[in-house]
Design a protein around this motif. Sequence first.
Motif, short mmCIF file in Angstrom:
data_model
loop_
_atom_site.label_atom_id
_atom_site.label_comp_id
_atom_site.label_asym_id
_atom_site.label_seq_id
_atom_site.Cartn_x
_atom_site.Cartn_y
_atom_site.Cartn_z
N GLN A 147 65.17 36.37 75.94
CA GLN A 147 65.65 37.52 75.99
C GLN A 147 67.27 37.37 76.00
O GLN A 147 67.64 36.36 76.64
CB GLN A 147 65.46 38.32 77.03
CG GLN A 147 66.17 39.44 77.45
CD GLN A 147 65.84 40.49 76.84
OE1 GLN A 147 64.26 40.58 76.44
NE2 GLN A 147 66.59 41.52 76.42
N GLU A 167 64.71 40.11 84.74
CA GLU A 167 63.98 39.80 83.56
C GLU A 167 62.89 38.87 83.73
O GLU A 167 61.76 39.09 83.01
CB GLU A 167 64.90 39.43 82.63
CG GLU A 167 64.43 39.30 80.82
CD GLU A 167 63.93 40.81 80.42
OE1 GLU A 167 62.90 41.01 79.78
OE2 GLU A 167 64.61 41.96 80.82
N ARG A 171 58.49 39.40 83.35
CA ARG A 171 57.77 38.59 82.45
C ARG A 171 56.69 37.80 83.13
O ARG A 171 55.90 36.98 82.91
CB ARG A 171 58.43 37.66 81.41
CG ARG A 171 59.36 38.31 80.65
CD ARG A 171 58.66 39.10 79.43
NE ARG A 171 59.96 39.91 78.64
CZ ARG A 171 60.12 39.31 77.46
NH1 ARG A 171 59.47 38.26 76.94
NH2 ARG A 171 60.92 39.86 76.52
#
Length: 233
Positions: A147, A167, A171
């Motif tokens: 990312q 982030e 995930r």
Amino acid sequence: MQETIKEMPKSQRPYEKCIREGANVLSDSELLAVILRSGTKGNNSLSLANDILSLMEKSSYPGLLGLLHMSLADLMRIHGIGEVKAVQLKCIGELSKRMASMAAKPQLSFQEPGSIATYYMEQLRHEEQELLFCMMLDGKNHLLGEQLLTRGTANATLITPREVYMEALKRHAVSLILVHNHPSGDPTPSECDMDVTHRIFQAGELLGIHLLDHIIIGDQRYVSFRQQRLLSE
């Protein structure tokens, strides 16, 4: 008046030469001429390609490399380059970067910083701003995803541990690797790089998400915090 491509002997026409002998024998200007397809009145595509390369020679990035550093507006200032041709030229540059990344991907090893640097090198070494990528891994060191976290100024990428781990938590990552570039071409970590990396490492230890490495990309050079033993509690 200059002859058109069709008026040139077949042996000298870039398109026919490519079919006959292969793309690898074409000069830089001939490759560009094939992609441009047409020139302007009194200036065929081969001449236009030479004009583009001549302009690049006067820049900080001579040759085809200059295409990666010119904006659409810059390209459209060249006589004979409109919006369509400018977009085509920018897409060539982007394709070259993606192809380099794809070629490096089979050799990608998260235990080998050099393989990660190779994977990102062509994508990042031409950037004029700092970009920070986060690679997120599962418990078996398989890549869950990557990312782009921030796009900074010409001198610094601004990032906080919160942005990184929000982030990673999405995930369900167990570990991560940070990668960013130095537009100067010198990958030596700055004091800011050291401070931010230390804070991200500490935050990750509290969350149970281990920062495996932070790799800084320069111009055909890189620095790995892991290799330099710069990651510590």
